[in-house]
Write a protein that holds these residues in place. Sequence first.
Motif, PDB file in Angstrom:
ATOM      1  N   GLU A 186       0.969  -1.228   0.034  1.00  0.00           N
ATOM      2  CA  GLU A 186       0.143  -0.054   0.128  1.00  0.00           C
ATOM      3  C   GLU A 186       0.915   1.240   0.030  1.00  0.00           C
ATOM      4  O   GLU A 186       0.480   2.170  -0.487  1.00  0.00           O
ATOM      5  N   ARG A 187       1.877   1.199   0.725  1.00  0.00           N
ATOM      6  CA  ARG A 187       2.930   2.309   0.825  1.00  0.00           C
ATOM      7  C   ARG A 187       3.513   2.655  -0.676  1.00  0.00           C
ATOM      8  O   ARG A 187       3.555   3.826  -0.919  1.00  0.00           O
ATOM      9  N   ALA A 188       3.834   1.324  -1.128  1.00  0.00           N
ATOM     10  CA  ALA A 188       4.517   1.523  -2.406  1.00  0.00           C
ATOM     11  C   ALA A 188       3.444   2.042  -3.473  1.00  0.00           C
ATOM     12  O   ALA A 188       3.929   2.775  -4.345  1.00  0.00           O
ATOM     13  N   ARG A 189       2.123   1.718  -3.435  1.00  0.00           N
ATOM     14  CA  ARG A 189       1.298   2.213  -4.301  1.00  0.00           C
ATOM     15  C   ARG A 189       1.053   3.717  -4.019  1.00  0.00           C
ATOM     16  O   ARG A 189       0.977   4.590  -5.031  1.00  0.00           O
ATOM     17  N   GLN A 190       1.105   4.115  -2.812  1.00  0.00           N
ATOM     18  CA  GLN A 190       0.915   5.681  -2.510  1.00  0.00           C
ATOM     19  C   GLN A 190       2.184   6.332  -3.056  1.00  0.00           C
ATOM     20  O   GLN A 190       2.171   7.287  -3.650  1.00  0.00           O
ATOM     21  N   LEU A 191       3.558   5.977  -2.901  1.00  0.00           N
ATOM     22  CA  LEU A 191       4.588   6.650  -3.284  1.00  0.00           C
ATOM     23  C   LEU A 191       4.618   6.628  -4.785  1.00  0.00           C
ATOM     24  O   LEU A 191       5.152   7.563  -5.377  1.00  0.00           O
ATOM     25  N   LEU A 192       4.425   5.623  -5.373  1.00  0.00           N
ATOM     26  CA  LEU A 192       4.192   5.620  -7.003  1.00  0.00           C
ATOM     27  C   LEU A 192       3.246   6.606  -7.475  1.00  0.00           C
ATOM     28  O   LEU A 192       3.323   7.487  -8.427  1.00  0.00           O
ATOM     29  N   ALA A 193       2.174   6.799  -6.709  1.00  0.00           N
ATOM     30  CA  ALA A 193       1.020   7.899  -7.077  1.00  0.00           C
ATOM     31  C   ALA A 193       1.660   9.274  -6.980  1.00  0.00           C
ATOM     32  O   ALA A 193       1.497  10.162  -7.712  1.00  0.00           O
ATOM     33  N   GLU A 194       2.472   9.455  -5.817  1.00  0.00           N
ATOM     34  CA  GLU A 194       3.012  10.753  -5.354  1.00  0.00           C
ATOM     35  C   GLU A 194       3.951  10.955  -6.474  1.00  0.00           C
ATOM     36  O   GLU A 194       4.205  12.283  -6.992  1.00  0.00           O
ATOM     37  N   ALA A 195       4.855   9.849  -7.023  1.00  0.00           N
ATOM     38  CA  ALA A 195       5.607  10.346  -8.082  1.00  0.00           C
ATOM     39  C   ALA A 195       5.012  10.296  -9.559  1.00  0.00           C
ATOM     40  O   ALA A 195       6.001  10.761 -10.313  1.00  0.00           O
ATOM     41  N   GLY A 196       3.814  10.337  -9.680  1.00  0.00           N
ATOM     42  CA  GLY A 196       2.956  10.662 -11.007  1.00  0.00           C
ATOM     43  C   GLY A 196       2.990   9.218 -11.699  1.00  0.00           C
ATOM     44  O   GLY A 196       2.464   9.254 -12.760  1.00  0.00           O
ATOM     45  N   TYR A 197       3.132   8.065 -10.880  1.00  0.00           N
ATOM     46  CA  TYR A 197       2.751   6.774 -11.667  1.00  0.00           C
ATOM     47  C   TYR A 197       1.679   6.120 -10.743  1.00  0.00           C
ATOM     48  O   TYR A 197       1.950   4.933 -10.509  1.00  0.00           O
ATOM     49  N   ALA A 198       0.513   6.675 -10.885  1.00  0.00           N
ATOM     50  CA  ALA A 198      -0.642   6.016  -9.987  1.00  0.00           C
ATOM     51  C   ALA A 198      -1.098   4.787 -10.705  1.00  0.00           C
ATOM     52  O   ALA A 198      -1.468   4.201 -10.121  1.00  0.00           O
ATOM     53  N   ASN A 199      -0.893   4.543 -12.128  1.00  0.00           N
ATOM     54  CA  ASN A 199      -1.229   3.551 -12.791  1.00  0.00           C
ATOM     55  C   ASN A 199      -0.108   2.433 -12.883  1.00  0.00           C
ATOM     56  O   ASN A 199      -0.139   1.561 -13.777  1.00  0.00           O
ATOM     57  N   GLY A 200       0.884   2.937 -12.377  1.00  0.00           N
ATOM     58  CA  GLY A 200       2.043   2.052 -12.725  1.00  0.00           C
ATOM     59  C   GLY A 200       2.818   2.340 -13.599  1.00  0.00           C
ATOM     60  O   GLY A 200       2.859   3.452 -14.181  1.00  0.00           O
ATOM     61  N   PHE A 201       3.770   1.257 -14.363  1.00  0.00           N
ATOM     62  CA  PHE A 201       4.829   1.620 -15.504  1.00  0.00           C
ATOM     63  C   PHE A 201       5.139   0.211 -16.080  1.00  0.00           C
ATOM     64  O   PHE A 201       5.262  -0.818 -15.079  1.00  0.00           O
ATOM     65  N   GLU A 202       5.796   0.158 -17.076  1.00  0.00           N
ATOM     66  CA  GLU A 202       6.300  -0.976 -17.542  1.00  0.00           C
ATOM     67  C   GLU A 202       7.871  -0.749 -17.569  1.00  0.00           C
ATOM     68  O   GLU A 202       8.373   0.283 -17.775  1.00  0.00           O
TER      69      GLU A 202
END
Length: 202
Positions: A108-124
């Motif tokens: 959950e913390r990982a998903r939050q940090l990704l969203a804060e970095a501009g990658y709420a939908n992840g990346f490849e």
Amino acid sequence: NSVRLMELKQGSIDGMDNLVPDFIPNIESDPKLQLLAQRGMNVGYLSMNMDRPPFHLLKVRRAVNHAVNKQSLVDNLYQGLALPAVNPIPPTLWSYHESIEGYWYDPERARQLLAEAGYANGFETTLWAMPVPRPYMPQPLKIAQAIQADLRAVGIQAEIRSFEWGTYLDKVQRGQHDMALLGWIGDNGDPDNFLYVLLDKS
């Protein structure tokens, strides 16, 4: 490794090192064999290329750290014979800092940090797995697959790639990877042999 174990059990060789942890119960149950063990002087790690987006972003790198269940890797792929790394040197060396806390497993913390970095939908991205077992990584492909699954759970789609060992090392040194499994085996028992080799700019 399997061939070497077979040769050992047949008496064709007198000893072997770099055991796959799965072999240990087999060796311990064989009265003709003796298992000699000591704490290793090596570290294994996941390298993230900070010259390649999005790994130039600290929050993305922290997200990856929180996404990977390191204790599960230790329990299941090292059979409990390793420790999650929290320092760039192993605990067998002087100057190891015992009070440092590592990144805890927290998708959950990982998903939050990704969203804060501009990658709420992840990346490849790509995740390179070494083609040969090493003392610090006895089952690199299985470890890569476990990391791949952990990353997928937080939205990071990592394609696993591998190359011949010499090519792998050359490509990593040239910075052609996104993420790559690597490690280091100490030569002389001094922390400088890890800190300088792994962290020096050149």
